[in-house]
Design a protein around this motif. Structure first.
Motif, short mmCIF file in Angstrom:
data_model
loop_
_atom_site.label_atom_id
_atom_site.label_comp_id
_atom_site.label_asym_id
_atom_site.label_seq_id
_atom_site.Cartn_x
_atom_site.Cartn_y
_atom_site.Cartn_z
N ARG A 2 -2.76 2.89 -11.16
CA ARG A 2 -2.71 1.44 -11.29
C ARG A 2 -2.32 0.82 -9.96
NH1 ARG A 2 1.56 -0.95 -15.43
NH2 ARG A 2 2.84 0.40 -14.17
N PHE A 3 -1.39 1.50 -9.29
CA PHE A 3 -0.90 1.02 -8.00
C PHE A 3 -2.05 0.97 -6.98
CE2 PHE A 3 0.13 3.14 -3.96
CZ PHE A 3 0.82 2.13 -3.31
N LYS A 10 -6.36 -6.23 -4.21
CA LYS A 10 -5.68 -7.28 -3.43
C LYS A 10 -6.11 -7.23 -1.97
CE LYS A 10 -2.62 -8.96 -6.47
NZ LYS A 10 -2.38 -10.37 -6.75
N ASN A 11 -6.19 -6.03 -1.42
CA ASN A 11 -6.60 -5.88 -0.02
C ASN A 11 -8.00 -6.42 0.20
OD1 ASN A 11 -4.34 -4.74 1.16
ND2 ASN A 11 -4.89 -2.68 0.51
N ARG A 14 -7.97 -10.24 0.01
CA ARG A 14 -7.30 -10.92 1.11
C ARG A 14 -8.01 -10.73 2.45
NH1 ARG A 14 -3.79 -14.86 1.52
NH2 ARG A 14 -2.52 -13.80 3.08
N LYS A 297 0.41 1.06 10.12
CA LYS A 297 1.76 0.55 9.84
C LYS A 297 1.90 0.23 8.34
CE LYS A 297 5.75 -1.52 11.16
NZ LYS A 297 5.97 -2.77 11.85
N ILE A 301 4.54 1.78 5.77
CA ILE A 301 5.47 0.97 4.94
C ILE A 301 5.39 1.43 3.48
CG2 ILE A 301 5.91 -1.36 4.06
CD1 ILE A 301 4.80 -2.30 6.86
N MET A 311 -0.93 9.62 -2.36
CA MET A 311 -1.07 8.28 -2.91
C MET A 311 -1.72 7.33 -1.88
SD MET A 311 2.20 6.69 -4.75
CE MET A 311 2.19 6.48 -6.47
N PRO B 93 12.78 -1.01 6.94
CA PRO B 93 12.33 -0.57 8.26
C PRO B 93 12.45 -1.68 9.30
CG PRO B 93 10.56 -0.50 6.63
CD PRO B 93 11.67 -1.29 6.04
N GLY B 95 11.14 -4.31 12.13
CA GLY B 95 9.96 -5.15 12.34
C GLY B 95 9.48 -5.86 11.09
N GLN B 96 8.23 -6.36 11.19
CA GLN B 96 7.63 -7.12 10.09
C GLN B 96 7.00 -6.12 9.12
OE1 GLN B 96 8.29 -10.35 10.44
NE2 GLN B 96 9.06 -9.92 12.49
N THR B 97 7.52 -6.06 7.94
CA THR B 97 7.06 -4.99 7.05
C THR B 97 6.51 -5.49 5.71
OG1 THR B 97 9.25 -4.69 6.14
CG2 THR B 97 8.66 -3.33 8.05
N GLY B 98 6.18 -6.78 5.66
CA GLY B 98 5.57 -7.28 4.42
C GLY B 98 4.11 -6.86 4.37
N LEU B 99 3.64 -6.51 3.19
CA LEU B 99 2.21 -6.19 3.07
C LEU B 99 1.44 -7.50 2.91
CD1 LEU B 99 2.15 -3.06 0.73
CD2 LEU B 99 2.13 -3.18 3.21
N HIS B 100 0.51 -7.72 3.80
CA HIS B 100 -0.09 -9.05 3.92
C HIS B 100 -1.04 -9.42 2.78
CE1 HIS B 100 1.40 -10.21 7.96
NE2 HIS B 100 1.75 -8.93 7.91
N SER B 101 -1.45 -8.44 2.01
CA SER B 101 -2.36 -8.79 0.91
C SER B 101 -1.60 -9.14 -0.36
CB SER B 101 -3.31 -7.63 0.64
OG SER B 101 -2.58 -6.45 0.42
N GLU B 106 5.05 -10.04 -5.26
CA GLU B 106 4.31 -8.79 -5.45
C GLU B 106 4.82 -7.70 -4.51
OE1 GLU B 106 0.04 -10.73 -6.87
OE2 GLU B 106 0.45 -10.43 -4.74
N LEU B 110 6.33 -4.06 -5.72
CA LEU B 110 5.43 -2.93 -5.42
C LEU B 110 6.04 -1.54 -5.62
CD1 LEU B 110 2.52 -2.36 -4.60
CD2 LEU B 110 3.27 -2.31 -2.22
N LEU B 113 5.75 -0.14 -9.04
CA LEU B 113 4.41 0.14 -9.59
C LEU B 113 3.93 1.54 -9.24
CD1 LEU B 113 2.61 -3.19 -8.68
CD2 LEU B 113 3.17 -2.41 -10.96
N MET B 114 4.67 2.20 -8.34
CA MET B 114 4.15 3.48 -7.84
C MET B 114 4.22 4.60 -8.87
SD MET B 114 5.40 3.45 -3.93
CE MET B 114 4.68 2.31 -2.75
N TYR B 141 2.52 -15.80 1.04
CA TYR B 141 2.13 -14.53 1.65
C TYR B 141 2.97 -14.28 2.91
CZ TYR B 141 -1.73 -14.02 -1.57
OH TYR B 141 -2.48 -13.85 -2.72
N ASN B 143 2.49 -13.60 5.94
CA ASN B 143 2.15 -14.20 7.23
C ASN B 143 2.67 -15.63 7.37
OD1 ASN B 143 0.35 -15.06 5.31
ND2 ASN B 143 -1.39 -15.19 6.70
N ARG B 157 13.03 -5.88 -1.45
CA ARG B 157 12.12 -4.80 -1.83
C ARG B 157 12.85 -3.45 -1.84
NH1 ARG B 157 7.20 -4.75 1.95
NH2 ARG B 157 8.70 -3.68 3.26
#
Lengths: 401, 227
Positions: A2-3, A10-11, A14, A297, A301, A311, B93, B95-101, B106, B110, B113-114, B141, B143, B157
């Motif tokens: 699902r993840f 989403k990717n 976007r 990167k 993350i 994964m 971590p 630096g900038q570590t947000g997932l942009h999508s 969300e 995240l 959800l793994m 988002y 950005n 997170r």
């Protein structure tokens, strides 16, 4: 799972430009493979159908008709034509050693003027002698054709009253033949009595096609079956030697010309498909390599959050599979939209018998093209996915921080 | 939950002639006890982040082992180690570590959800965003976030799975004084709440929030001060 699915979608959403470019490449893959295989299959079907419809070992026509290619024009392009020879040639052919059966045919072209419903090729045959037309007619009509009865090719539209008029002879349509992908799909078949009645009517209407011909003693072609134990080429040679003013030709050699054309078209289509595939796959491999580098990167993350190497690889593979699926579906749909409705135009452009396969076969080809394109698209990403899976997240963070 | 490093080191290879490797971290022992905030300070390139990544199970040590409540992280295969990290080790971590999508909300959800069949609820994620002061940015988002907001997102997170260990790499890197103190306070609260917290930072003020301070220099860790 699902993840991976959620994040992939989403990717893709976007990054619309990136997604669109990859979808387009995947569409090229499936469009070329499905389109190419459909064209080649249709040509092969057309050739088989043409061979089957000829139904004879040898065809004899007046020398002039052969020289001008009128006979091929009737068969392949459906261009109505007429040529005649005296019945005595048919009688002579029957006497040649090795001729088991010989069936005359009589060709008449209708006109677009008021006396005819439609301008088509009319082919008259003698039910007593015929062995090439009736086996096909029997698939659609079990009885013998009576006087005034006609059987029409698949491309002719049957009027509501079920009749067509040729040279003021009203004919009852008793059956419609299956498609052949040749010029015969616009032809009309009838017996000799009916076609000769049409011919007489044509004369009385002032059409002078038959000035030098006595309709009662004329035939257009003779379809010949060679007896077992005889060599077809030798019998063909004997006919050409002993019967002057006519040209006998083996149907296999008539077909070999078409087969050569088919082979040329297949080579071109195949070559183009291979070129498109090589190009698209190289671009896809580079694109996924660039994307995975750009996203190193992001993948690190995900690892930080607890995603395993597998994964992260699965994420990239899911994304590429989804993109390939969307692209491949679009490609197949586009190819179908172009090739199915315009099969007539393609047939005319190629000037070769062209018979689309049944719906089931088309669906199977589409499914195959779809599966192959998705597999190819996914495999192109697999290389990058493998590289990502082998790199330690800590190193990526250290390099990219 | 305790995290312990026993004799861990990390060697890197250089391209070129001569002695073609160096140790980013020399053999080091370190214990992060539950309920403590441990600070490691030092110059850039001193090996702080390398040590943190080894403690997080993200970078295999050349020697030594990392034990989480007695479990050797690097004796596990990647799949099991990843699950353990997901559930027990929160990493913030650099630096900038947000997932942009993904939106801020969300992003926070995240990790849940793994592996979990029941992912974290919106309410819990929102509560975490509230705690770090960016609840109003839940649908934005990454950005569109400032550096400070992005850092808070990373903290929320890292906390979403309620891990026993929290490892923060320069969490106040480009924050103003007010945000720096807010983030450090938050980390201290986590420690006070029972988590083992490691803070890798250049920030001088951080010492006042720490139970113990270490200094890293040339890959060698030394105890500097006691908070």
């Amino acid at each position: 799972m699902r993840f991976a699915r959620l994040l992939s979608l989403k990717n893709m959403k976007r990054k619309p430009a990136r997604t669109a470019a990859l979808v387009l490449l995947a569409a090229f893959l499936s469009l070329s493979i499905f389109g190419g295989s459909l064209v080649i299959t249709s040509l092969q079907n057309g050739l088989r159908s043409y061979e089957a419809r000829l139904g004879a070992d040898i065809v004899a026509v007046p020398y002039q008709a052969r020289a001008k290619g009128t006979f091929e024009s009737i068969l392949l392009q459906g261009i109505p034509g007429m040529f005649y020879m005296d019945e005595q040639y048919y009688e002579k052919i029957k006497t040649i050693d090795g001729v088991e059966r010989a069936a005359p045919q009589f060709y008449l072209a209708s006109t677009s003027s008021g006396c005819c419903s439609v301008a088509v090729q009319i082919i008259g045959f003698d039910p007593e002698q015929d062995f090439t037309v009736q086996p096909w007619i029997r698939d659609s009509y079990a009885d013998t054709l009576g006087d005034g009865d006609i059987v029409v090719g698949s491309d002719l539209t049957i009027p509501k009253n079920g009749t067509l008029t040729f040279y003021n002879t009203q004919c009852r349509i008793v059956a419609q033949l299956d498609k052949t992908g040749t010029g015969l799909d616009t032809a009309v078949y009838t017996n000799m009595n009916t076609i000769k009645q049409m011919m007489k009517n044509a004369e009385s209407l002032g059409f002078s096609y038959f000035a030098d011909v006595d309709p009662d003693h004329a035939v257009s072609s003779v379809m010949i079956k060679v007896a077992d134990g005889y060599d077809v080429s030798e019998v063909t040679g004997d006919i050409n030697v002993h019967v002057r003013h006519i040209e006998a030709e083996q149907t296999t050699s008539m077909i070999s010309g078409i087969a050569d054309g088919l082979s040329n078209v297949s080579r071109i289509v195949g070559g183009l498909t291979v070129m498109i595939w090589v190009l698209a796959i190289v671009i896809l491999v580079i694109a996924f390599a660039m994307i995975s580098h750009e996203r190193a990167k992001e993948f690190a993350i995900l690892r930080v959050m607890g995603a395993s190497q597998r994964m992260v690889s699965r994420l990239l593979l899911t994304e590429s599979a989804l993109i390939s699926l969307i692209g491949a579906t679009l490609g197949v749909a586009l190819a179908a939209l172009i090739l199915v409705p315009f099969s007539g135009a393609i047939s005319t452009a190629l000037d070769l018998p062209y018979l689309m396969p049944e719906v089931g076969a088309i669906v199977a080809l589409a499914a195959g093209a779809l599966a192959l394109s998705v597999l190819a698209g996914s495999l192109t990403a697999a290389v990058s996915a493998y590289r990502i899976s082998k790199k330690e997240a800590g190193l990526i963070l250290r390099e990219g921080a | 939950m305790d995290l312990r490093a026993e004799g861990v080191s990390r060697r890197y290879f250089r391209q070129g002639k001569g002695r073609n490797f160096f140790f980013a971290v020399q053999e080091t022992d370190l214990t992060l006890p539950a309920g403590n905030l441990i600070e490691i300070t030092g110059r850039s390139g001193s090996g702080k982040s390398t040590l943190l990544n080894m403690l997080a199970g993200l970078l295999e040590p050349t020697t030594g082992r990392v034990l989480l409540d007695g479990t050797d992280l690097y004796a596990l295969d990647d799949g099991k180690r990843s699950i353990l990290r997901n559930r027990s080790i929160g990493v913030i971590p650099q630096g900038q570590t947000g997932l942009h999508s993904l939106t801020v909300l969300e992003n926070v959800k995240l990790p849940s959800l793994m592996y979990d069949r029941q992912p974290c609820s919106d309410e819990r994620a929102e509560a975490l965003l509230e705690r770090v002061g960016i609840a109003h940015l839940r649908d934005v988002y990454p950005n569109e976030l400032s550096g400070g907001e992005m850092r808070r997102l990373a903290i929320a997170r890292a906390l979403v799975m309620d891990p026993g260990v929290l490892l923060a790499d320069e969490p106040t890197g480009d924050l103003d004084d007010e945000n720096t103190h807010a983030v450090l306070s938050l980390l201290r609260q986590c420690a006070d709440g029972g988590k083992a917290v490691l803070l890798v930072t250049h920030e001088r003020e951080a010492a006042q929030y720490a139970h113990a301070v270490y200094t890293m220099s040339g890959g060698i860790l030394t105890a500097a001060d006691q908070g």
